[in-house]
Design a protein around this motif. Structure first.
Motif, PDB file in Angstrom:
ATOM      1  N   ASN A 111       0.767  -1.122  -0.053  1.00 51.76           N
ATOM      2  CA  ASN A 111       0.026   0.119   0.196  1.00 51.76           C
ATOM      3  C   ASN A 111       0.926   1.299   0.032  1.00 51.76           C
ATOM      4  OD1 ASN A 111      -2.265  -1.784   0.157  1.00 51.76           O
ATOM      5  ND2 ASN A 111      -2.425  -1.712   2.498  1.00 51.76           N
ATOM      6  N   ILE A 112       1.522   1.568  -1.179  1.00 45.53           N
ATOM      7  CA  ILE A 112       2.337   2.854  -1.350  1.00 45.53           C
ATOM      8  C   ILE A 112       1.648   4.130  -1.665  1.00 45.53           C
ATOM      9  CG2 ILE A 112       4.512   3.250  -2.550  1.00 45.53           C
ATOM     10  CD1 ILE A 112       5.217   0.524  -3.283  1.00 45.53           C
ATOM     11  N   PRO A 113       1.981   5.047  -0.786  1.00 50.67           N
ATOM     12  CA  PRO A 113       1.286   6.279  -0.894  1.00 50.67           C
ATOM     13  C   PRO A 113       1.624   6.917  -2.410  1.00 50.67           C
ATOM     14  CG  PRO A 113       2.261   6.283   1.346  1.00 50.67           C
ATOM     15  CD  PRO A 113       2.485   4.947   0.581  1.00 50.67           C
ATOM     16  N   ARG A 114       1.015   7.702  -3.124  1.00 48.73           N
ATOM     17  CA  ARG A 114       1.268   7.956  -4.557  1.00 48.73           C
ATOM     18  C   ARG A 114       2.632   8.802  -4.750  1.00 48.73           C
ATOM     19  NH1 ARG A 114      -3.220  10.111  -8.932  1.00 48.73           N
ATOM     20  NH2 ARG A 114      -1.765  10.527 -10.469  1.00 48.73           N
ATOM     21  N   ASN A 115       2.782   9.669  -3.533  1.00 50.04           N
ATOM     22  CA  ASN A 115       3.927  10.443  -3.743  1.00 50.04           C
ATOM     23  C   ASN A 115       5.317   9.785  -3.134  1.00 50.04           C
ATOM     24  OD1 ASN A 115       3.292  10.362  -1.043  1.00 50.04           O
ATOM     25  ND2 ASN A 115       3.348  12.769  -0.839  1.00 50.04           N
ATOM     26  N   HIS A 116       5.200   8.568  -2.769  1.00 55.07           N
ATOM     27  CA  HIS A 116       6.450   7.881  -2.074  1.00 55.07           C
ATOM     28  C   HIS A 116       7.270   7.430  -3.010  1.00 55.07           C
ATOM     29  CE1 HIS A 116       8.716   5.354   0.625  1.00 55.07           C
ATOM     30  NE2 HIS A 116       8.799   4.425  -0.444  1.00 55.07           N
ATOM     31  N   ASN A 120      10.280   7.374  -8.240  1.00 55.11           N
ATOM     32  CA  ASN A 120       8.883   7.437  -7.736  1.00 55.11           C
ATOM     33  C   ASN A 120       7.839   6.168  -8.079  1.00 55.11           C
ATOM     34  OD1 ASN A 120       8.992  10.508  -7.786  1.00 55.11           O
ATOM     35  ND2 ASN A 120       9.295  10.704 -10.161  1.00 55.11           N
ATOM     36  N   GLY A 147       5.698   5.189  -5.932  1.00 58.10           N
ATOM     37  CA  GLY A 147       4.166   5.443  -5.912  1.00 58.10           C
ATOM     38  C   GLY A 147       3.466   5.880  -7.029  1.00 58.10           C
ATOM     39  N   ASN A 164       0.822   3.437  -9.154  1.00 54.51           N
ATOM     40  CA  ASN A 164      -0.488   4.040  -9.691  1.00 54.51           C
ATOM     41  C   ASN A 164      -0.909   3.645 -11.012  1.00 54.51           C
ATOM     42  OD1 ASN A 164      -2.862   5.737  -8.985  1.00 54.51           O
ATOM     43  ND2 ASN A 164      -1.928   7.039 -10.638  1.00 54.51           N
TER      44      ASN A 164
END
Length: 252
Positions: free
Chosen positions: A73-78, A84, A86, A90
């Protein structure tokens, strides 16, 4: 499992390789040896296409994240090692949604635990908590402030009711909630339960003259009926409820 760090010039990042990872495809295991010895090769199993090379390097970073965190569950801005990750994940989800994701890539992502719609995963986890609550309490009337296992179950259920009211709740989710016993309007449920008690009184006594202080099965039936009369007097009693009360003989 022995985790070794090896430097790769793919994307200028360090990539964590699991030599004995059972989740790796055979081609991935073969290439692990090359990574561990600082050599990047392009055999027949992996394409030398630079786009494939970039995808594989990002996939290795995803594996590295999953090993460290235990999930994908990787945040989009990670970013992972300056990449990049995240945003890349996505992009994979969007490609999957459009049916454009390569089948082998899809399989590799699923093996490491990628969930295509994270909102589904969260919803299912909250629904499991609702089921846990229902099995313990015998009903789904969760107070808005209630937390179950540290999660805001009451707020979540209120959100589902609001979505249902707007006609925006997914049909499958609606069916699951109804099967579990969720009532969309708790006030309707309370009114109906009091009306049942009123009918019980009326059938037993032969009239609808309930004293103000009377209780039926422990419920304040007299106060409830008086409230209905007051609502009728000021013109705010729901028309359907008014009709049901009049049919059983209520005199305003």
């Amino acid at each position: 499992i022995f985790l070794r760090k090896a430097s790769s010039f793919l994307g200028g990042s360090k990539i964590g390789i699991l030599e004995d990872d059972p989740n790796l495809f055979p081609a991935e295991k073969d290439n692990c040896n090359d990574f561990n010895h600082g050599v990047v090769t392009h055999d027949k199993k992996w394409s030398s296409n630079p786009f494939d090379e970039k995808w594989n390097s990002m996939f290795m970073l995803l594996k590295q994240f999953q090993i460290q965190k235990g999930h994908c569950n990787i945040p989009r801005n990670h970013t992972e090692d300056g990449q990049n990750l995240g945003l890349w994940l996505n992009t994979q989800r969007q490609s999957h949604k459009k049916g454009a994701l390569d089948a082998q890539r899809k399989a590799r992502l699923q093996i490491v635990g990628v969930v295509w719609d994270p909102s589904d995963e969260k919803w299912n986890a909250m629904f499991a908590l609702l089921t846990q609550f229902q099995e313990r309490e015998g009903q789904c009337n969760v107070l808005q402030k209630h937390k179950e296992d540290g999660q805001n179950l009451g707020i979540w259920l209120t959100t589902q009711r609001n979505l249902q009211k707007k006609g925006a709740l997914d049909a499958r989710r609606k069916a699951s909630l109804e099967e579990a016993g969720v009532v969309w309007d708790p006030f309707d449920e309370k009114w109906n339960s009091m009306f049942v008690l009123f009918r019980q009184f009326q059938k037993r006594e032969g009239h609808c003259r309930v004293l103000h202080k009377h209780k039926e099965d422990g419920q304040n039936l007299g106060t409830w009926l008086n409230t209905q009369r007051n609502l009728q007097k000021i013109g705010t009693l729901d028309a359907r409820r008014k009709s049901r009360l009049e049919k059983v003989g209520v005199v305003w």
